[in-house]
Every structure is written in C-alpha cells, then in structure tokens.
Design an enzyme around this catalytic site. Structure first.
Site, PDB file in Angstrom:
ATOM      1  CE  LYS A  67      -4.372  -1.495   0.491  1.00 40.53           C
ATOM      2  NZ  LYS A  67      -5.350  -1.192  -0.210  1.00 40.53           N
ATOM      3  CE  LYS A  72      10.450   5.375   4.938  1.00 42.08           C
ATOM      4  NZ  LYS A  72      11.022   5.867   6.113  1.00 42.08           N
ATOM      5  CB  SER A  98      12.313  12.550   1.158  1.00 47.12           C
ATOM      6  OG  SER A  98      12.278  11.208   1.339  1.00 47.12           O
ATOM      7  CG  ASN A 100       8.633   6.310  -0.598  1.00 48.96           C
ATOM      8  OD1 ASN A 100       7.850   6.664  -1.614  1.00 48.96           O
ATOM      9  ND2 ASN A 100       9.754   5.576  -0.637  1.00 48.96           N
ATOM     10  N   GLY A 200      16.867   5.959   7.294  1.00 52.48           N
ATOM     11  CA  GLY A 200      16.859   6.340   9.038  1.00 52.48           C
ATOM     12  C   GLY A 200      17.260   5.385   9.984  1.00 52.48           C
TER      13      GLY A 200
END
Length: 310
Positions: A67, A72, A98, A100, A200
């Site tokens: 999805k 994410k 940024s 997503n 990250g």
C-alpha cells in the site's frame, strides 16, 4: 563488525550488544494484527537469473507492491492506529518526509479517520506530493534540510496538538516495519541473511528485532549509500557527519526486477546481494532482499521521458 565497500554502496553486519530492545517480537506480532486490515501481505519473489549471477538463492520481499508503494505503510499504520487507540479524540497526526513516509502517514490517517499534515522539502517529486494530497492530508513545504523538516513539523504539532509520527525514530513505527521480517521468515524460515536498504534505520531496526526473535542465526545486513558513514560511525562509536546534518549526494540507476520498477534504494540491496555480500562474511546460501519501494518519478527514469515524441 565487518564491512564491504563497493564504491557505490556499503554493506555491513549488525552485531548484538546484548542490551534489551525497547520493543520485541511480541510488539511486532501485535503490530501485525493491528495493521492487517490496512496493508498487504506482500509476495516473496524469485529470479533464476539473479540467483545465477549471485551464486546463491535470493528471496525478494516485494514491498514495492505494498500500500502507498513502499514498506512505510506498515510502520505508519501501526503508529497512527495506536495514536487513535490511545487518544480517541486525537486532533490528528503530523510528520515530515521526503515522500514515501508522508504518503504512508496520510494513508494511515485516512484509515484511522484522523486529520493529517505532512511536511515535505521543496523539490519533492510531484508524483509524491499529489499522492499525499490524494490521501486527504495537508501538504506543507519546508527548506530541503533535516533541520527545517524537524522545525516545521514541531511547529505544526505545537500549534495543533497533533502527534508527531517520526519517519524512523519511533518505536511503534519500527515495530510496524518489523512485520516485513515476520512475513518473510514465515515463508522462508531457514534464511541465512537479510539485506535491508538503510536510510534512517527504522526498517532495519524492526527487521533486526523480529529476525533475532524468530531466527537468531539469520544475520541482518544494512546496505547504505556510499558517503553515509553509518557503519564507520557505529564502528568508532562516535558521530562522524557534519553538524547540522546534511543530505548526502547519492545517485543510483533504477533497476527492473521481475518486470517491476523499484526505487534506487531497492536496487542497492539487489546489487549487494549479487556483488558485495560475500565480501562481508562467510557467504550465505539463502538471502532475503527487501525491495523497499517502487515510488519512482517517471520523468527521471533513464529509459523513459514524458517529453519523448513518437
């Protein structure tokens, strides 16, 4: 901690420090139950050609079919749905991204019926901006720096009372991302290693925790773009990047796998599986590769341009 540098990507192994994690397999399983109605159980794909090139068995977890177009959605849905559980009258959520993660939080907020604001840097691809708006979120632009993103997000939260859903520095997000490993290891329980593109670190953290709980002998290898310095920072136990933090300049050609378009970060994991992983440790035989997303700006694909005349 072992390390391989291809000049394009860095691959390194994570070693446990035996300290207790702030969440575990229990929380990952709870996240899976919580988000199951909002996300896909993505397929695990095979490629004989890539197996032959790599000299090992590769199992591609196709989160580009998830999805919102990336993994994410898992972490965002877990964190946002938990916010709704904890605060039934919540004023909503806000995040910075940024692209997503912003799409994912906007989608999760729509699922939860919560208002949502998404802070994105100027220059974010139009396709991602359009998707965020289509999910019903307010789009707020900021300067293209980590500091500006954090400051703008914090300001909105302070004014509105909306909960900040951080893209990766959030244990609920991490637990949601860990459901990737839950599905992968249920389908291929005897994996020797999992390659995870790292930005990250939220997905890597979730996958590492879930993998340790399900298959302790399976190693997790983050794949970072050249210049990120994450492995060297972990190795030296000190910060090696400039302050304030800056975005690195990294370029990776989009890669087609199984007739699908995946993001460059996914391409880095594929490259590592085929070219680099044997340089890090004893060569694993069965390797999971996370195709983290497929949200690509078509105007910047090397083989396609909307401006082409036919």
């Amino acid at each position: 901690m072992e390390y391989a540098d291809s000049g394009f990507i860095n691959v390194f192994s994570l070693q446990s420090n035996n300290m207790p994690a702030p969440f575990g397999l229990k929380e990952v399983r709870e996240a899976y139950m919580r988000i199951s109605g909002c996300v896909h159980r993505t397929p695990v794909l095979k490629s004989q050609n890539l197996d032959s090139l790599a000299g090992r068995q590769l199992y591609f977890k196709a989160e580009n079919l998830q999805k919102t177009g990336s993994f994410k959605a898992r972490g965002a849905c877990n964190a946002v749905l938990l916010e709704k559980e904890k605060r039934p009258n919540s004023p909503g959520v806000v995040t910075h991204s940024s692209g997503n993660h912003g799409q994912a939080v906007a989608y999760a907020a729509r699922c939860a019926g919560l208002p949502c604001s998404v802070v994105v840097p100027k220059g974010t691809p139009q396709v991602k901006c359009d998707a965020i708006r289509d999910y019903g979120a307010e789009l707020v632009f900021c300067e293209a720096s980590p500091a500006s993103r954090n400051e703008t997000c914090a300001e909105i939260s302070s004014k509105t009372g909306r909960a900040v859903i951080h893209p990766f520095d959030n244990f609920d997000v991490m637990a949601g991302q860990g459901t990737i490993a839950l599905e992968l290891l249920e389908e291929v329980p005897d994996l020797d290693a999992v390659l995870v593109p790292i930005s990250g670190g939220g997905m890597t953290s979730g996958i590492a925790v879930a993998t340790k709980g399900m298959q302790p002998n399976c190693k997790v290898y983050p794949v970072e773009p050249y210049g990120k310095l994450l492995q060297r920072c972990l190795q030296s136990k000190q910060r090696m990047w400039p302050n304030p933090p800056q975005f690195i300049d990294t370029i990776a050609d989009a890669i087609r796998t199984q007739q699908m378009v995946v993001e460059a970060a996914s391409g880095a994991a594929i490259y590592a599986a085929v070219k680099s992983i044997e340089e890090v440790d004893a060569a694993p035989e069965k390797v999971g590769v996370i195709l983290c997303g497929g949200n690509v700006d078509l105007d910047h694909l090397p083989w396609f341009s909307r401006k082409t005349s036919y």
